[in-house]
Design a protein around this motif. Sequence first.
Motif, mmCIF file in Angstrom:
data_model
loop_
_atom_site.group_PDB
_atom_site.id
_atom_site.type_symbol
_atom_site.label_atom_id
_atom_site.label_comp_id
_atom_site.label_asym_id
_atom_site.label_seq_id
_atom_site.Cartn_x
_atom_site.Cartn_y
_atom_site.Cartn_z
ATOM 1 N N MET A 1 0.728 -1.109 0.082
ATOM 2 C CA MET A 1 -0.024 0.109 -0.051
ATOM 3 C C MET A 1 0.852 1.205 0.170
ATOM 4 N N GLN A 2 0.698 2.038 -0.778
ATOM 5 C CA GLN A 2 1.609 3.415 -1.241
ATOM 6 C C GLN A 2 0.955 4.268 -0.347
ATOM 7 N N LEU A 3 1.230 5.105 0.581
ATOM 8 C CA LEU A 3 0.492 6.246 1.219
ATOM 9 C C LEU A 3 1.310 7.535 0.849
ATOM 10 N N ASP A 4 0.637 8.539 0.817
ATOM 11 C CA ASP A 4 1.295 9.990 0.978
ATOM 12 C C ASP A 4 2.071 10.375 2.345
ATOM 13 N N ASN A 5 3.117 11.230 2.051
ATOM 14 C CA ASN A 5 3.737 11.295 3.215
ATOM 15 C C ASN A 5 3.041 12.035 4.253
ATOM 16 N N GLU A 6 1.930 12.631 3.968
ATOM 17 C CA GLU A 6 1.154 13.294 4.921
ATOM 18 C C GLU A 6 -0.280 13.370 4.601
ATOM 19 N N LEU A 7 -1.119 12.694 5.519
ATOM 20 C CA LEU A 7 -2.575 12.791 5.292
ATOM 21 C C LEU A 7 -3.260 13.339 6.620
ATOM 22 N N ILE A 8 -4.301 14.296 6.228
ATOM 23 C CA ILE A 8 -5.120 14.908 7.364
ATOM 24 C C ILE A 8 -6.482 14.613 7.244
ATOM 25 N N TYR A 9 -7.183 14.524 8.376
ATOM 26 C CA TYR A 9 -8.666 14.267 8.182
ATOM 27 C C TYR A 9 -9.343 15.094 9.231
ATOM 28 N N GLY A 10 -10.219 15.989 8.862
ATOM 29 C CA GLY A 10 -10.954 16.862 10.012
ATOM 30 C C GLY A 10 -9.804 18.008 10.334
ATOM 31 N N ASN A 11 -10.474 18.831 11.514
ATOM 32 C CA ASN A 11 -9.520 19.733 12.112
ATOM 33 C C ASN A 11 -9.952 19.930 13.448
ATOM 34 N N ALA A 12 -9.324 20.646 14.111
ATOM 35 C CA ALA A 12 -9.339 20.680 15.793
ATOM 36 C C ALA A 12 -10.851 21.014 16.380
ATOM 37 N N MET A 18 -7.642 13.556 12.428
ATOM 38 C CA MET A 18 -6.326 12.798 12.454
ATOM 39 C C MET A 18 -5.127 13.397 11.616
ATOM 40 N N GLU A 19 -3.805 12.870 11.986
ATOM 41 C CA GLU A 19 -2.669 13.377 11.343
ATOM 42 C C GLU A 19 -1.785 12.165 11.210
ATOM 43 N N TYR A 20 -1.338 11.945 9.775
ATOM 44 C CA TYR A 20 -0.301 11.096 9.680
ATOM 45 C C TYR A 20 0.662 11.699 8.909
ATOM 46 N N ASN A 21 1.916 11.367 9.173
ATOM 47 C CA ASN A 21 3.330 11.970 8.830
ATOM 48 C C ASN A 21 4.318 10.829 8.704
ATOM 49 N N LYS A 22 4.932 11.016 7.336
ATOM 50 C CA LYS A 22 5.981 10.010 7.380
ATOM 51 C C LYS A 22 7.342 11.079 6.900
ATOM 52 N N ALA A 84 7.885 7.740 11.180
ATOM 53 C CA ALA A 84 6.188 7.534 10.634
ATOM 54 C C ALA A 84 5.316 7.645 11.892
ATOM 55 N N ARG A 85 4.362 8.435 12.080
ATOM 56 C CA ARG A 85 3.502 8.207 13.290
ATOM 57 C C ARG A 85 1.966 8.696 12.462
ATOM 58 N N ILE A 86 0.971 8.395 13.486
ATOM 59 C CA ILE A 86 -0.344 8.811 13.284
ATOM 60 C C ILE A 86 -0.742 9.376 14.786
ATOM 61 N N VAL A 87 -1.415 10.327 14.677
ATOM 62 C CA VAL A 87 -2.046 10.810 16.029
ATOM 63 C C VAL A 87 -3.797 11.097 15.633
ATOM 64 N N LEU A 88 -4.540 10.418 16.496
ATOM 65 C CA LEU A 88 -5.890 10.557 16.499
ATOM 66 C C LEU A 88 -6.339 11.348 17.525
ATOM 67 N N TYR A 89 -6.901 12.650 17.447
ATOM 68 C CA TYR A 89 -7.276 13.536 18.295
ATOM 69 C C TYR A 89 -8.945 13.153 18.560
ATOM 70 N N TYR A 90 -9.441 13.194 19.940
ATOM 71 C CA TYR A 90 -10.566 12.819 20.176
ATOM 72 C C TYR A 90 -11.230 14.161 21.154
ATOM 73 N N ASN A 91 -12.161 14.946 20.585
ATOM 74 C CA ASN A 91 -12.906 16.023 21.399
ATOM 75 C C ASN A 91 -13.416 15.428 22.574
ATOM 76 N N GLU A 92 -13.533 16.175 23.678
ATOM 77 C CA GLU A 92 -14.241 15.647 24.869
ATOM 78 C C GLU A 92 -15.670 15.278 24.341
ATOM 79 N N LYS A 93 -16.297 16.197 23.621
ATOM 80 C CA LYS A 93 -17.666 15.814 23.062
ATOM 81 C C LYS A 93 -17.990 14.607 22.386
ATOM 82 N N TYR A 94 -16.673 14.043 21.898
ATOM 83 C CA TYR A 94 -16.868 12.645 20.882
ATOM 84 C C TYR A 94 -17.340 11.540 22.132
ATOM 85 N N PHE A 95 -17.168 11.464 23.289
ATOM 86 C CA PHE A 95 -17.673 10.585 24.089
ATOM 87 C C PHE A 95 -19.083 10.401 24.351
#
Length: 289
Positions: A1-12, A18-22, A84-95
Motif C-alpha cells: 500500500m502506497q501512502l502519501d507522506n502526509e494525510l490529514i482528516y478533519g480539524n481541531a 487525524m494526522e499522519y506523517n512520514k 512515521a507516526r499517526i495521531v488521532l485526536y478526540y474532542n471531549e464531546k466525542y465520547f
Amino acid sequence: MQLDNELIYGNAEDLFFMEYNKRKGHFNMTVEHIHGQYELYYLFSGERQYFIRDRTYPIAAGDLVLIPGNELHKTSDTGVPNHARIVLYYNEKYFEQFGKQEAELLLSPFLSSRRVFRLTHQERLRFEQLLYGLLQEVQDQPQGHEMPIRHAVAEALLFAARHAINSKPEAEEGSSLPSPAAAKAMEIAGYIAGHFREPLTLDSLSRQFHLSTSYLSRTFKKHTGFGLTEYIGITRVKEAQQQLKETDERITEIAADVGFESLSQFERVFKTHVRLSPRDYRNQYGQKG
C-alpha cells in the motif's frame, strides 16, 4: 500500500481529527503542547523522545502513547532520522455519543497514570492493519468513506482500552531507567511543577540544583524538548487555563497568582501557547451562567 507522506482528516473543531506523517530527516515538534483533545499517538517506524507532563519517555516503533486533554507534552528528535507516526485526536464531546459504560471504557486508558504501551508483534500486526485501513480510506476517499473512518477511530480507542486493561503494570515490564542527565531534567521539571508560582530563573534553578547555567539549560532542552523559560511559561499557562475555566477571579489576579510579573507578559505568553487571549479563552471555555 502506497501512502502519501502526509494525510490529514478533519480539524481541531471536529469531534475527532487525524494526522499522519512520514518524515525524512530530523524533526522536533514546535507547536500545540497543550490542547483539549485526548490524543492517541502510534509510531509506525523510527524512534522518538516523548516528554509528557514531567517525564521523558523513549518511544520506539510499535509504541502506543495515550495523552489526556490539557496534558503538557512534546515529541523531539533522538538523533536517529526518519519516522512515521499517526495521531488521532478526540474532542471531549466525542465520547457523548456512547452509552455511559462504553464512554467510561473508551476513556479509561487516558485516566490511568500510565502513558506509554509497548505492543507485541501480534498486537502490532493487528493494530497497524486497522490503522492502515483507516489511512487508505482517508487517502482514497471512496464513496461512503466517512463510515469506515468513524468505525476505525472508535475501534482504535477500544483496542487501546482493552490493551491497557490487560497490560502489566509499567514497572513489571522492565521499562529502562533514564540516564542520570535525563533523571536530572525530570527532577527539574518536577520542581518547576511544584514551584511555578515563585520567581523562577535560570540562575535561581542553577543554584537550587548546583549546576552551571549552561549545563542545566542544555540538559533540560535535550531531555524534555523544551527551553527552560518556555517550560516555566507553559506550566503557568496550564494552571491559568484551569482558573479561567473554573473561577471568576479577575485576569490580573490570575496572572499574578500563577507567577507572571505583569499582565502584559501573561497575555503574551498565554496567547503564544493557547492561541487565544485569556479573556477570549474564558469566554469560550469558562463556566456559563
